[in-house]
Each structure stands twice: as C-alpha cells, then as structure tokens.
Design a protein around this motif. Sequence first.
Motif, PDB file in Angstrom:
ATOM      1  N   ARG A   3     -10.917 -16.883  13.244  1.00 36.93           N
ATOM      2  CA  ARG A   3     -11.663 -17.846  12.453  1.00 36.93           C
ATOM      3  C   ARG A   3     -10.942 -18.089  11.151  1.00 36.93           C
ATOM      4  O   ARG A   3     -10.352 -17.184  10.580  1.00 36.93           O
ATOM      5  CB  ARG A   3     -13.061 -17.291  12.176  1.00 36.93           C
ATOM      6  N   HIS A 187     -21.323 -12.968  14.598  1.00 38.61           N
ATOM      7  CA  HIS A 187     -20.454 -13.698  15.525  1.00 38.61           C
ATOM      8  C   HIS A 187     -19.624 -12.718  16.359  1.00 38.61           C
ATOM      9  O   HIS A 187     -19.589 -12.805  17.598  1.00 38.61           O
ATOM     10  CB  HIS A 187     -19.535 -14.614  14.725  1.00 38.61           C
ATOM     11  N   GLU A 214     -16.641 -18.974  22.393  1.00 37.09           N
ATOM     12  CA  GLU A 214     -16.832 -19.089  20.945  1.00 37.09           C
ATOM     13  C   GLU A 214     -18.127 -19.819  20.618  1.00 37.09           C
ATOM     14  O   GLU A 214     -18.804 -19.496  19.635  1.00 37.09           O
ATOM     15  CB  GLU A 214     -15.644 -19.800  20.302  1.00 37.09           C
ATOM     16  N   VAL A 218     -21.079 -18.657  18.046  1.00 32.84           N
ATOM     17  CA  VAL A 218     -21.579 -19.469  16.931  1.00 32.84           C
ATOM     18  C   VAL A 218     -23.089 -19.666  17.053  1.00 32.84           C
ATOM     19  O   VAL A 218     -23.825 -19.558  16.066  1.00 32.84           O
ATOM     20  CB  VAL A 218     -20.861 -20.836  16.874  1.00 32.84           C
ATOM     21  N   LEU A 261      -9.427 -24.922  19.082  1.00 29.13           N
ATOM     22  CA  LEU A 261     -10.429 -24.182  18.321  1.00 29.13           C
ATOM     23  C   LEU A 261     -10.262 -24.419  16.823  1.00 29.13           C
ATOM     24  O   LEU A 261     -11.233 -24.714  16.118  1.00 29.13           O
ATOM     25  CB  LEU A 261     -10.328 -22.685  18.621  1.00 29.13           C
ATOM     26  N   TYR A 273     -14.732 -24.747  17.858  1.00 28.31           N
ATOM     27  CA  TYR A 273     -15.937 -23.961  17.602  1.00 28.31           C
ATOM     28  C   TYR A 273     -17.169 -24.862  17.608  1.00 28.31           C
ATOM     29  O   TYR A 273     -18.208 -24.536  18.180  1.00 28.31           O
ATOM     30  CB  TYR A 273     -15.837 -23.242  16.257  1.00 28.31           C
TER      31      TYR A 273
END
Length: 314
Positions: A3, A187, A214, A218, A261, A273
């Motif tokens: 991330r 997460h 993912e 989220v 992503l 995401y």
Amino acid sequence: MQRKRLLKSIFIIVLLLLLSACNEVDQRNNSSIEILNEKHPTTEQKYSIINTFDLYSSYFNKVKDDLEQEEIDKLYKKEVIDPVYDRCFADSEYLHMADFLLENAPSDKTGTSEVINNTDRKKLDDGIIESLIRSSDHLPTSEETTVCIFPTRDQDIPLMIAVGTGKIIVLYNDEYSEDLIKASIAHEYHHIVWTERNQKATQRATILDNLIFEGKAVMFEKMVYPDINEMPIDKAYILSFWEKIEDDLHKYDLNRTKEILRGDGILPDLYGYSEGYKMVEAYLDKHPNLTPEDWIDTETQVIFEEGEYLSKYK
C-alpha cells in the motif's frame, strides 16, 4: 499487499489498562527483544507485538564508518533480523515480500534513529491492539497474531506487509497517523486470516484474484473502522480506465497486478484497490446479510459474476 502512503465492536478504553509489556532475551545471541503479549477480552485470542527499536539502536552503535556494505548488511542481519526471525518471518507464505527488509540494512541511520526517538511506543501498541481486537470481533481465528514493528524513514516501501498466516510486518514512520495505522492493521489482519484458511503453496493468482483479494481487505477495514477514510474509493465507473485492464484480468502477471493496484500513471493512484473494493461491494449489495466470516472464503468468480460487475460498465 503493498500500500502507498494513504494505505494504512466499539473498543472499551479500559482494555488498554490490561496491556502488559515484557522484555525477553533471546539466549542464542543475548539480544533484548521488546514484546507485548495480549489476549482478546472474551475469546482469549492471542496477540503479540514485537518492537525492534532497541535492536536497531544497538545495531547503530556497532556500525563503524569504515565497514564495507557487505559487512554492514551482515551485522544488520545478526543484530536486528536474526533475533526476531522465528517469530516474525519463519514459515511465512509470502516471505519474498519482505526480502528488501531481510537483506538490506537501513540507509538512513539518522532518520531511522529519529523515528525511534520520536515514537510513543505505548500509544502505538495501544492502537495496534485496539485494531486487532476489533478485527477479531468481526473475524475470529484460533491462530495467534504477531505484529512486528520496524522503524523506517524510507518513502518507497509499503506501510505494512502480511507475510503469511498470523504474521504482520509494520514499517513504521513517525509521520503516520494513528488512524492510518489502525485501518491498515485491520486490512492486513484480513489478509492473514484469508491466508490461514485458503492459501496453498502451489496456488497461483490471476490479476482478478488479486484485485478481489485486496478488495476484500479494503471492505473489511471499512467495516472495522467505518469512520476512517484512509483508503479512497472512487465511486465512478470510468469505462476508459476499465478498458485498460479488462483484457488482463485472467492473466498471471505480478508486475501488471502491481501496476493496476497502485496506478501506473495512466490509471489513477490506488485504482486496483478501489476497483477491487467495488467488486466486493457489488456482490455484498446482492447478499446484504453476509458477514466477513461468510464471504472471506467466497471465490473470485462467484464475487465477480454474482455481483454482475460487468453491468456497471454497460
């Protein structure tokens, strides 16, 4: 699971009074390791937080200016990585995700030392434990969760890594907000529980698998912390962006997965995401009574097809 900077049961405050830190000594190398052990107040699910700050301080005191880089990396491994390897990394399904941390000594000694000196460790521990307990309320597991904290000022690495079942690595920078840490722990917690239940050593993942992987995480962090918005979601369905990824969805391509992503300059930041979240959201809109325990194991194609995601772009 990487991330960018934006990546990140009502908790009863009295629980914070129950936290009890302890120092352990690894007899193999006589290294003092700061470990906080805690349990869920009702289920007794176990959590451990391992803080490597003192290991880094000891390592910095031993680094000499005349050492070659190979010697520095070797010393770093001995002083910082080896004392915590078994607890933080051993037998992890995604160990390769942490290669940069395992193999390379920090380049910014001054900045890393500032992180160590500026951090309120108790406040950091309390936020992580709060997030773990709230996450466990939504998605319990019998596995112990270990969170290992490494200080850094590096801007080009992930905030957190779920390296495998029961193990989360935090690359902590003192510029991170408390909300970001809490949401990000939730997460990654989802990732480690999914891994415990689903990951096989030979399993391969398509780009679509990774987007939904993912997206589930989220969705989970937003269920655990509905008032924290560290992960932006673009509610628009922009066909021109979708057309750039649609033909790639069933490929096995890790590099392309990362581009989607993160956003690749053509796609917006964190596009994958956001898109993965909306795929999961579309599925849950049609199954509103499902809990995270119900949908964590739901297969990619079921989520994508039953959510009728393609209809969003028609």
